[in-house]
Every structure is written in structure tokens, then in C-alpha cells.
Motif scaffolding. Sequence first.
Motif, mmCIF file in Angstrom:
data_model
loop_
_atom_site.group_PDB
_atom_site.id
_atom_site.type_symbol
_atom_site.label_atom_id
_atom_site.label_comp_id
_atom_site.label_asym_id
_atom_site.label_seq_id
_atom_site.Cartn_x
_atom_site.Cartn_y
_atom_site.Cartn_z
ATOM 1 N N HIS A 28 67.733 5.612 51.902
ATOM 2 C CA HIS A 28 67.765 6.732 50.958
ATOM 3 C C HIS A 28 68.068 6.202 49.555
ATOM 4 O O HIS A 28 69.003 5.424 49.355
ATOM 5 N N THR A 29 67.279 6.624 48.563
ATOM 6 C CA THR A 29 67.430 6.130 47.192
ATOM 7 C C THR A 29 68.811 6.406 46.625
ATOM 8 O O THR A 29 69.307 5.679 45.758
ATOM 9 N N GLY A 30 69.447 7.451 47.137
ATOM 10 C CA GLY A 30 70.764 7.810 46.636
ATOM 11 C C GLY A 30 71.807 6.723 46.824
ATOM 12 O O GLY A 30 72.765 6.624 46.043
ATOM 13 N N TRP A 31 71.654 5.882 47.854
ATOM 14 C CA TRP A 31 72.621 4.812 48.077
ATOM 15 C C TRP A 31 72.594 3.803 46.931
ATOM 16 O O TRP A 31 73.634 3.237 46.568
ATOM 17 N N PHE A 32 71.425 3.558 46.359
ATOM 18 C CA PHE A 32 71.336 2.669 45.204
ATOM 19 C C PHE A 32 71.929 3.327 43.957
ATOM 20 O O PHE A 32 72.588 2.679 43.144
ATOM 21 N N VAL A 33 71.699 4.628 43.830
ATOM 22 C CA VAL A 33 72.205 5.360 42.666
ATOM 23 C C VAL A 33 73.729 5.465 42.705
ATOM 24 O O VAL A 33 74.393 5.427 41.668
ATOM 25 N N LEU A 34 74.290 5.569 43.889
ATOM 26 C CA LEU A 34 75.739 5.734 44.043
ATOM 27 C C LEU A 34 76.516 4.594 43.391
ATOM 28 O O LEU A 34 77.658 4.777 42.956
ATOM 29 N N ILE A 35 75.903 3.432 43.306
ATOM 30 C CA ILE A 35 76.575 2.274 42.703
ATOM 31 C C ILE A 35 76.933 2.548 41.239
ATOM 32 O O ILE A 35 77.990 2.105 40.757
ATOM 33 N N VAL A 36 76.085 3.306 40.530
ATOM 34 C CA VAL A 36 76.273 3.518 39.092
ATOM 35 C C VAL A 36 77.552 4.302 38.794
ATOM 36 O O VAL A 36 78.419 3.822 38.041
ATOM 37 N N PRO A 37 77.741 5.528 39.339
ATOM 38 C CA PRO A 37 78.994 6.247 39.027
ATOM 39 C C PRO A 37 80.233 5.545 39.557
ATOM 40 O O PRO A 37 81.295 5.615 38.926
ATOM 41 N N LEU A 38 80.109 4.852 40.704
ATOM 42 C CA LEU A 38 81.262 4.110 41.220
ATOM 43 C C LEU A 38 81.659 2.988 40.258
ATOM 44 O O LEU A 38 82.843 2.742 40.011
ATOM 45 N N PHE A 39 80.670 2.316 39.709
ATOM 46 C CA PHE A 39 80.949 1.274 38.723
ATOM 47 C C PHE A 39 81.624 1.867 37.489
ATOM 48 O O PHE A 39 82.583 1.285 36.947
ATOM 49 N N LEU A 40 81.133 3.027 37.031
ATOM 50 C CA LEU A 40 81.701 3.641 35.837
ATOM 51 C C LEU A 40 83.147 4.066 36.062
ATOM 52 O O LEU A 40 84.000 3.887 35.183
ATOM 53 N N VAL A 41 83.439 4.624 37.231
ATOM 54 C CA VAL A 41 84.826 4.995 37.549
ATOM 55 C C VAL A 41 85.706 3.745 37.520
ATOM 56 O O VAL A 41 86.820 3.752 36.964
ATOM 57 N N THR A 42 85.210 2.685 38.111
ATOM 58 C CA THR A 42 85.959 1.425 38.129
ATOM 59 C C THR A 42 86.167 0.878 36.723
ATOM 60 O O THR A 42 87.220 0.303 36.413
ATOM 61 N N PHE A 43 85.183 1.053 35.873
ATOM 62 C CA PHE A 43 85.285 0.548 34.509
ATOM 63 C C PHE A 43 86.298 1.351 33.688
ATOM 64 O O PHE A 43 87.080 0.767 32.908
ATOM 65 N N TYR A 44 86.283 2.690 33.828
ATOM 66 C CA TYR A 44 87.155 3.528 33.002
ATOM 67 C C TYR A 44 88.579 3.628 33.542
ATOM 68 O O TYR A 44 89.498 3.945 32.776
ATOM 69 N N ALA A 45 88.781 3.375 34.812
ATOM 70 C CA ALA A 45 90.114 3.519 35.412
ATOM 71 C C ALA A 45 91.178 2.656 34.728
ATOM 72 O O ALA A 45 92.301 3.128 34.498
ATOM 73 N N PRO A 46 90.907 1.390 34.375
ATOM 74 C CA PRO A 46 91.951 0.584 33.718
ATOM 75 C C PRO A 46 92.416 1.134 32.374
ATOM 76 O O PRO A 46 93.495 0.742 31.890
ATOM 77 N N TYR A 47 91.630 2.001 31.748
ATOM 78 C CA TYR A 47 92.035 2.569 30.468
ATOM 79 C C TYR A 47 93.052 3.704 30.627
ATOM 80 O O TYR A 47 93.618 4.159 29.628
ATOM 81 N N LEU A 78 91.287 12.891 25.602
ATOM 82 C CA LEU A 78 90.281 13.912 25.896
ATOM 83 C C LEU A 78 88.984 13.292 26.405
ATOM 84 O O LEU A 78 88.441 13.716 27.435
ATOM 85 N N SER A 79 88.468 12.301 25.705
ATOM 86 C CA SER A 79 87.187 11.708 26.097
ATOM 87 C C SER A 79 87.298 10.913 27.397
ATOM 88 O O SER A 79 86.365 10.902 28.201
ATOM 89 N N LEU A 80 88.443 10.253 27.629
ATOM 90 C CA LEU A 80 88.610 9.507 28.878
ATOM 91 C C LEU A 80 88.666 10.451 30.067
ATOM 92 O O LEU A 80 88.080 10.172 31.125
ATOM 93 N N LEU A 81 89.361 11.587 29.911
ATOM 94 C CA LEU A 81 89.423 12.572 30.996
ATOM 95 C C LEU A 81 88.020 13.054 31.362
ATOM 96 O O LEU A 81 87.643 13.091 32.544
ATOM 97 N N PHE A 82 87.226 13.396 30.367
ATOM 98 C CA PHE A 82 85.867 13.857 30.636
ATOM 99 C C PHE A 82 85.021 12.736 31.222
ATOM 100 O O PHE A 82 84.180 12.983 32.104
ATOM 101 N N SER A 83 85.184 11.523 30.749
ATOM 102 C CA SER A 83 84.409 10.400 31.281
ATOM 103 C C SER A 83 84.709 10.182 32.760
ATOM 104 O O SER A 83 83.804 9.905 33.555
ATOM 105 N N LEU A 84 85.965 10.326 33.139
ATOM 106 C CA LEU A 84 86.344 10.173 34.551
ATOM 107 C C LEU A 84 85.803 11.327 35.383
ATOM 108 O O LEU A 84 85.376 11.126 36.533
ATOM 109 N N LEU A 85 85.806 12.542 34.834
ATOM 110 C CA LEU A 85 85.219 13.674 35.556
ATOM 111 C C LEU A 85 83.715 13.481 35.741
ATOM 112 O O LEU A 85 83.176 13.732 36.825
ATOM 113 N N ILE A 86 83.049 13.025 34.689
ATOM 114 C CA ILE A 86 81.596 12.832 34.751
ATOM 115 C C ILE A 86 81.228 11.786 35.792
ATOM 116 O O ILE A 86 80.306 11.981 36.601
ATOM 117 N N SER A 87 81.924 10.672 35.781
ATOM 118 C CA SER A 87 81.604 9.591 36.723
ATOM 119 C C SER A 87 82.165 9.864 38.113
ATOM 120 O O SER A 87 81.498 9.603 39.120
#
Length: 806
Positions: A28-47, A78-87
Motif C-alpha cells: 500500500h502506497t500509504g506505508w511509504f507516505v507514513l515515513i514523511v509525517p513520522l520524520f517531521l514529528v521526530t524533527f520537531y520534537a527536540p525543539y 504557537l508555530s511549534l504547537l501547530f507544526s506538531l499537530l500537523i505532522s
Amino acid sequence: MFQVLCIFIPILAALFIPFFYKKVRTIHTGWFVLIVPLFLVTFYAPYIPVVANGDTVIAQLDWIPSLGISFVSYLDGLSLLFSLLISGIGALVVLYSIYYLDRKKEQLHNFYVYLLMFMAAMLGVVQSDNMITLYLFWELTSVSSFLLIGYWFNRDKSRFGALKSMVITVAGGMMMLGGFVSLSLMGGTFSIRELIEQAPELAAHDTFIIALLLILLGAFTKSAQFPFYIWLPDAMEAPTPVSAYLHSATMVKAGIYLVARFTPIFAISEVWIWLVAGIGLLTLFWGSFFAVKQTDLKGILAFSTVSQLGLIMSLLGVGAMAYHVDGAENTIFKYAAFAAIFHLINHATFKGSLFMIAGIVDHETGTRDIRKLGGLMSLMPVSFTVALIGSFSMAGLPPFNGFLSKEMFLTAMLSITEFDFFNFTTWGVLFPIIAWIASVFTFIYSFYFVFKTFTGKLDVEQLPKKPHEAPIGMLISPVILAGLVVAIFFIPNIIADTFIKPAVTAIQPFLYSSPKEIDIHVAAWHGEITPELLMTIGIVVIGLIAFMLLSKWQKIYDAFPPKLTLNNLYDFVIYELSDTWMSRFSGLYMTGSIRSYLGFMFGGISVIVIGTLFIKDAFTISFEDTSNISLYEIILVIVLIIGTITTVFARSRITSIVALGAVGYTVSLFFVIFNAPDLALTQLVIETISVALFLLAFYHLPKFQKAEERTRFKYGRAIISATVGIMVTLLALSAHSQKLIPSIAQYYKETVYTLAGGGNIVNVILVDYRGFDTLFEIAVLSIAGIAIYGMIKLRMGRKEKNYENE
């Protein structure tokens, strides 16, 4: 730099989605797409700890530095909270979609490309400090949501809903752009941070209120505030993962974000407070009242989303009052902005889970019609449990997170009665009353959603499919969200210290310099009976009675005239006014005649130019510094006039061509007299070639018929011709008589040798200063030549084919 590039990672990933969809059909193509938001959550979490301490993180990538436009990623509370919600919500939605969308039946590459495009657009909106790039991403959310809503494009309702959302949100976005431009002109910058620092000075500008209204129009249309909410229910035709993502946690929150971000600039104005708080409260009541009328599960959730967005918006309006109260950080007004952010988080959790449950019910029963549903609790126990948790949280009951933020909402509404500015002591008294009534209807539609679906009698014969519990994969995401609903209730202060207080500091920077200065402590019980608690008890009691008697009073909705609705007004404007009436109007001037079109254009240009000359007092006649007119010039003018008249009135084409050539050669003689040999030579060459080509072309045309109809004199064309002549004459006289701006000729004279390295100023202008013009002219001529060559070859090919057939 990488922080900025992270915004574009979803778009870059979208480029590879079609490849995975075509080449890896077994996964399923979604498994490849899932990597993107997971990466973004991982990237923004340290902030998170960085921002929780009150620090900000800024990265910049220049785009158009000469205009002050660049991609500036600004991460604060404010922007970090929204970024975490989005990802974060994005990752759960992608996981849910893997089990919701069949890889064999759906065009998944389209779906995930649109979804990733939207994810990038939302990240850009919430992180952009530059207003122009914010607008760019803002409109990209409208475009990508249009594609997502219309994903099932073979359905009429999907296309209709997509168009409706596009028209309303893009129109609001255009208004918002006007507000951004006005702000930039007032403050001399596109940076939101720099404008916030100038807030007191900006308020003194005449266009401050205009910018305020335009920006609010953009926010209200995107966040489905009254009267612009009508696009959101129709957007429910999108696949449920889209609804769970766009219409509960991200896109509709963009307007909320915009109001929160610009509150430090506009909160000084009473217009901002009245509009944000008043429209938000009206939207809260309107959405909650009409949610009970709906029979579609997603329709109920759509109106409930409208209602909850109005609640958050009203809290931001009340929070702006803190700017007008001395020592506001120690008063009751401090709760409003805190409650707005708290409820924004809570709404994303419980509404996301409810949308997913609505999709599960539809997926497993084949219908979302609540009139056909009922008794699903025993067959779908996990779904029922999640729906119960989400609905109770939406109703504001403990032990769920919605109870805590709803109590703070009531506290904020009661605080309005203590605000003695801007006449809130009069009309402001209605705020807590309307808030309480709307909360009663919120309670009713929450119970209506869960109990009408999962309790009562099960009638399998009415259902298109035999109902059963959803697969585990489809339940993971809503269960996680439901778990957060419960968890937040028991650890609210951890959430407050980590996410809410930093966001409040961003909204109220003039009150708090650090999140640690916010001394709000969240608790379900404060050890005493408070007015808010009494209001909650009243909501529960009245709400339960009204829900049990729902069948007896629900018919009141039938009393509303079906024609007097905002949807009918939209249909009238778009389909009747814009389509039918405008088509009739355009038929008056779209005649198919090039002569008519030229008449409209020349007439319009003449009126505008002549009117501007006299309105701006730019017309002046001066005969100073004029040269003497010689006998040669008088003779040439007479020849020009005779040649022009002969060209128009000649009965023979040959005569007209010769007369037209005479006009051109006469003009070249003027260039010789005025010491412009280059122009004279160019004119002679062009006229020679033109006359030769005209003679060649007209030789093959039929001759004039001797018996021709006499052409009637056209007064309209005569007036337009005279007007154009007067316009050109006035422009020539005015241009010669005055210089409103310095002539560019001096610049050419000074730089033709030093910068262009040429000796002939005319050649240098054509080749260097106007190089692109010349390049495009050559390109046009080349295209025309290729087209003519193609036509000749085509004609010759047809002749050869006919000869062979003969």
C-alpha cells in the motif's frame, strides 16, 4: 537552512509517490507516505524543551531579497504547537487511510500527492514570518484541499463541495493579501515579528482598520466562521481521512492560527475584539444549533466543527481584552487565550477520533445516515468506546479533556461582564448567556451522534452491508486519539507547561516575556462551587432532558424557510448571477467581431487616458522650445494626409497598397529631416518589404465587385476614431509641454558607453537595455515563421495527395 527545507519535504516526497504506486503494487502506497509525517514529528520534537523555556528558533532562505521576501521559518510556542499537530495528526491519518482506502480500487498516488502537498502548505502557513510567503502557502492549502475534497471527482457532490470551498477560501485569501500589503506599507516590512514591535505606531495609521478587516476576512473564511461556514458541510464529500485531517486538526485551524498570530498587532483595536469575540460566539451558537438537525454522521461533525471553531475564536477575542486591562496577567482575562489554545489541542484529539469513527461506521455498514443506524454497540464495541470518549469530551464531561477547556471557556465568558471598555457592560452581558445556550446544544449533538448510532434497535435490513467491527489497523489511530483525550484530563499541567504556555506567550508577548510567568494551574476541581460549575450542571440537566425529548422538538427546524439559507444565496450568486446573468451581459459585447472588440478597447483606453489627464491635472500645452516648421515638413504632412485618406477610401487594392507605402516612405523622410538615419533606414526597409508582401498576398484575392452595397456611415466608429486621435494628440502635447518625472534619456546617455559598451544609443537600447523585448520579438517572429512554413507544407501535402488520387 534545513529547518526551512523541512517545510518542503512533503512536496519533495510527493514527487516519488507515483513511482512507488506504479512499481510497488503489492505494498500500500500509504506505508511509504507514513515515513514523511513520522520524520517531521521526530524533527520537531527536540525543539519542545527549547520553546518551552521561552526561546525561539529562526531559519531563513532568501527568495526575492530585493523586495524583502524570503522563506523565514519561525518556531515559537504557537508555530511549534501547530507544526506538531500537523505532522502528528498527519501520521495518524495516513495510518488510518492505509486501511480505509483500497489499494486496488483507489487512485492512491493522486490522494497522497494531494495530502503531502497540503501538509507542506500548512507547515509553511504556521512557520512563515514573512507575510508574502505565508500568503503563498495559504493559497496552496486552498488548492490542495480543493483537490482532496474533489478526490472522488466522478461524484457531483464532491466536485460541488470542492468548488465551493475553493471559491470561498480563495476569495478570503485575496482579501487577506490586501491586508498584508496594507500592513507592509504601514510598517515598511513584511515580517510579522517586526510589525508586532511596531503595533502602537501602526494603530495610528488611517488604513489600520482596513487591514484589520481584510485579514479577518481571510481568517473567517478559512476557519468556517459565520457566514462563511457553508463550505465546510459540503466538504464532507471528501474521503474520511481528509475530513479527519483537514476539517478537525489542520486547515480549519489556519484561520485560528492567523487570528492568534496577529492578535498582538490588532488587539489594541475595539473592532478586533468585537468582531473576533462576537462572530466567534455567533458561529458557536449557529453551528451547535444546526448540528442537531443533521442526519449524516459527517454532517453532524461538520456543524460541530463549525461550533467548536467559533468557541476557540471567541476565546481569542476575549483574550485580546487583556491588552486593555492594567495588570491583566493577574486578572480573570488571562484565562481566555490559555483556554483557546487548550481547547484547540483538545478539539484536535476528540474530533479527529470522531471523524475516524464516522468513517469506520460508513466503511463497515455502507451508510452514514443516522436514521438507518442504531444498535451497533454490541457489534462494534471498540468503535463505540472511542465514540463515547470523543463525544463526552466534546460535550464537556469529565474525565475527559474537553471538560477542562470548556470550564475555562465559561470562565472567560463570565469575565466579559467585568470588562468596562468598548460598551461591553451592555451588549457584553449577552456573551455568557449565548455561550451557555450553545453549550447546551453542544451537549445534545454530542449525545445525538453517539447514542443514535450505537444504541437502540439494530435494523440490519436497512443497512447496505452487514455491520461488523473494523479491522485493527483502522482502529489504531482513533484509539490513540481517544487515549490522549483521557490522558490529557489527568496530566493537564504537563501539557500546559510544555505546549500551552509557550503558545500563549506568543499570542500575548506584551503581557508575558516567558512561559514561566504564566501562573495558571489547571484542575478539574478547585475546592469550591464556582459559577462555571453551576453552569455546567445546568448544561448537563437541560441537555439530558432536551436529548430525551429530541423527537418532540426536532421538528422546529422544519419551520425555517428552505429558500432563505446562506447556501441558496451562494447558489444564486455563483450559478444564477454569475453564470446566467453574466452570460447574458457578456453576450452584449462578445459578438465575435474583431472590429467590435477593437472599438471597445480603443474607446475604453481613450476614455481612461483622457479622463486621467484632466482629473490629475496632467494636461498642459506649452509652445516654448518648439522648432520652426519648414516648407518641407508642411509638404510632407500634406502628403501624409493625402496618402492616409487614399488608403481608406480607394476602390482598388493596388491603389490602397501604394498609398500605404507612400505614407511609410513619407515618415522615413521625416526621420531624415530630424537627423535619425538609423530609423529612416529601418523604416525604408520595413516599408519596402511590407509593400512587396502586401502585393504578393493581395494578388491572389478576388477582385472588388463592381456592384457593391453602399456602407452606412457608423457614427459610433467615427466617435471612437476621433477620440483616439484626440487622445494621441493630447498625450503628445502634454508630454512635450511638461515633465512629471525625469526623462530616462539622460540615464541612457550616461551609461551607454560605461555599462553597455556601445557607440550607437539606439542599437544599445534595442539589444541591451531592452534585450528581453527584442528576444521575445524574435521568438514571436520565429514562431510565426514556423507556423507559416507548417501551413505551406500542409497545403503542398494535400495537393500532392489529390494529384496521386487523380
